[in-house]
Design a protein around this motif. Structure first.
Motif, PDB file in Angstrom:
ATOM      1  N   GLN A 106       0.832  -1.202   0.000  1.00  0.00           N
ATOM      2  CA  GLN A 106       0.000   0.000   0.000  1.00  0.00           C
ATOM      3  C   GLN A 106       0.871   1.258   0.000  1.00  0.00           C
ATOM      4  O   GLN A 106       0.612   2.203  -0.745  1.00  0.00           O
ATOM      5  CB  GLN A 106      -0.909   0.025   1.234  1.00  0.00           C
ATOM      6  CG  GLN A 106      -2.001  -1.018   1.251  1.00  0.00           C
ATOM      7  CD  GLN A 106      -2.755  -0.999   2.563  1.00  0.00           C
ATOM      8  OE1 GLN A 106      -2.443  -1.739   3.497  1.00  0.00           O
ATOM      9  NE2 GLN A 106      -3.758  -0.145   2.652  1.00  0.00           N
ATOM     10  N   TYR A 107       1.882   1.250   0.855  1.00  0.00           N
ATOM     11  CA  TYR A 107       2.797   2.397   0.926  1.00  0.00           C
ATOM     12  C   TYR A 107       3.553   2.548  -0.393  1.00  0.00           C
ATOM     13  O   TYR A 107       3.683   3.658  -0.924  1.00  0.00           O
ATOM     14  CB  TYR A 107       3.774   2.193   2.085  1.00  0.00           C
ATOM     15  CG  TYR A 107       4.767   3.314   2.262  1.00  0.00           C
ATOM     16  CD1 TYR A 107       4.441   4.451   2.994  1.00  0.00           C
ATOM     17  CD2 TYR A 107       6.040   3.233   1.705  1.00  0.00           C
ATOM     18  CE1 TYR A 107       5.355   5.485   3.163  1.00  0.00           C
ATOM     19  CE2 TYR A 107       6.970   4.263   1.863  1.00  0.00           C
ATOM     20  CZ  TYR A 107       6.615   5.378   2.597  1.00  0.00           C
ATOM     21  OH  TYR A 107       7.529   6.395   2.758  1.00  0.00           O
ATOM     22  N   GLY A 108       4.044   1.437  -0.930  1.00  0.00           N
ATOM     23  CA  GLY A 108       4.811   1.482  -2.172  1.00  0.00           C
ATOM     24  C   GLY A 108       4.001   2.004  -3.346  1.00  0.00           C
ATOM     25  O   GLY A 108       4.482   2.810  -4.149  1.00  0.00           O
ATOM     26  N   VAL A 109       2.739   1.562  -3.439  1.00  0.00           N
ATOM     27  CA  VAL A 109       1.869   2.015  -4.529  1.00  0.00           C
ATOM     28  C   VAL A 109       1.578   3.508  -4.388  1.00  0.00           C
ATOM     29  O   VAL A 109       1.570   4.249  -5.384  1.00  0.00           O
ATOM     30  CB  VAL A 109       0.563   1.194  -4.554  1.00  0.00           C
ATOM     31  CG1 VAL A 109      -0.487   1.868  -5.429  1.00  0.00           C
ATOM     32  CG2 VAL A 109       0.836  -0.214  -5.052  1.00  0.00           C
ATOM     33  N   GLN A 110       1.328   3.970  -3.159  1.00  0.00           N
ATOM     34  CA  GLN A 110       1.064   5.390  -2.947  1.00  0.00           C
ATOM     35  C   GLN A 110       2.279   6.230  -3.325  1.00  0.00           C
ATOM     36  O   GLN A 110       2.156   7.258  -4.006  1.00  0.00           O
ATOM     37  CB  GLN A 110       0.694   5.653  -1.484  1.00  0.00           C
ATOM     38  CG  GLN A 110       0.317   7.115  -1.222  1.00  0.00           C
ATOM     39  CD  GLN A 110       0.144   7.442   0.254  1.00  0.00           C
ATOM     40  OE1 GLN A 110       0.592   6.689   1.124  1.00  0.00           O
ATOM     41  NE2 GLN A 110      -0.489   8.556   0.545  1.00  0.00           N
ATOM     42  N   LEU A 111       3.463   5.795  -2.898  1.00  0.00           N
ATOM     43  CA  LEU A 111       4.689   6.519  -3.240  1.00  0.00           C
ATOM     44  C   LEU A 111       4.908   6.528  -4.754  1.00  0.00           C
ATOM     45  O   LEU A 111       5.164   7.573  -5.347  1.00  0.00           O
ATOM     46  CB  LEU A 111       5.883   5.877  -2.531  1.00  0.00           C
ATOM     47  CG  LEU A 111       7.245   6.582  -2.629  1.00  0.00           C
ATOM     48  CD1 LEU A 111       8.121   6.196  -1.429  1.00  0.00           C
ATOM     49  CD2 LEU A 111       7.977   6.249  -3.912  1.00  0.00           C
ATOM     50  N   GLU A 112       4.780   5.346  -5.372  1.00  0.00           N
ATOM     51  CA  GLU A 112       4.999   5.234  -6.817  1.00  0.00           C
ATOM     52  C   GLU A 112       4.049   6.139  -7.592  1.00  0.00           C
ATOM     53  O   GLU A 112       4.460   6.875  -8.499  1.00  0.00           O
ATOM     54  CB  GLU A 112       4.809   3.781  -7.254  1.00  0.00           C
ATOM     55  CG  GLU A 112       5.024   3.559  -8.748  1.00  0.00           C
ATOM     56  CD  GLU A 112       4.717   2.142  -9.187  1.00  0.00           C
ATOM     57  OE1 GLU A 112       5.153   1.756 -10.275  1.00  0.00           O
ATOM     58  OE2 GLU A 112       4.015   1.421  -8.447  1.00  0.00           O
TER      59      GLU A 112
END
Length: 219
Positions: A106-112
């Motif tokens: 979830q964090y990675g997708v938001q950052l990306e």
């Protein structure tokens, strides 16, 4: 990462007032990321922004045009100030501590997604940026962000030098990855330091308050 001194507490989480990685880095701002659901505030992460400002070098060498002229509210509305902060060739470290557990994906997708949008808007999104962002997202994919886990973003002072992302959680070895693409690294900085467009308004307000004081005292 690095040696640590006295602490500042944010939402019950201690942040060292200074961290030494290469240079001594001072804790110049703190904040949280949160979301409101049915009038209930859910806090996800606590954030500490560390910058190299020994002897006022950051203000003296890179933020001259704002010296003695700006209140915190004026800085908040000045995108050029936050861009100058991102662009300043001083060592920076962002320490992000998990308050409420989430999946790393979830964090990675938001950052990306957020970084990609910024790159596209600046016309800096090409194959190299796409590949780097995919690697960043993959880095977080299998991670589990339980409370107390720490994500660290380290940006060296040397222009063009690789940034580093690390993830530490109880019971597992620290994981690290390099971010060699300068455009991606700069936009990750902007995700946390980007004024109106930043992920954490409380962190941006904290930056504005602190720098208004620093700029005033150095006038």
């Amino acid at each position: 990462m690095g040696s640590e001194t006295e602490t500042v507490t944010v939402e019950g989480i201690p942040f060292p007032a200074e961290i030494t990685v290469g240079n001594p880095l001072s804790l110049l701002a703190t904040g949280i990321t949160d979301i409101e659901i049915h009038f209930l505030q859910i806090k996800y992460t606590a954030i500490g922004i560390y910058l190299h400002n020994t002897d006022g070098v950051l203000v003296k060498d890179h933020l001259q045009r704002w010296k003695g002229k700006s209140s915190a509210d004026e800085l908040l509305g000045d995108e050029a100030f936050f861009q100058a902060l991102v662009s300043a060739p001083v060592e920076k470290l962002f320490r992000v501590v998990v308050i409420k557990e989430i999946k790393g994906s979830q964090y990675g997708v938001q950052l990306e997604s957020s970084v990609r949008d910024r790159l596209v808007a600046a016309d800096k999104y090409d194959d190299d940026e796409e590949e780097t962002l995919e690697k960043v997202s993959e880095f977080f994919q299998a991670k589990y962000f339980k409370p107390g886990s720490v994500v660290t973003f380290h940006f060296p002072a040397t222009p063009g030098a690789a940034a580093e992302i690390s993830f530490a959680t109880e019971g597992k070895d620290e994981a690290k990855m390099r971010v060699d693409n300068h455009n991606v690294a700069a936009m990750i900085q902007k995700w946390y330091l980007g004024g109106d467009s930043a992920v954490s308004p409380t962190t941006v307000r904290s930056l504005a308050d602190r720098f208004a004081a620093l700029l005033s005292s150095s006038a």
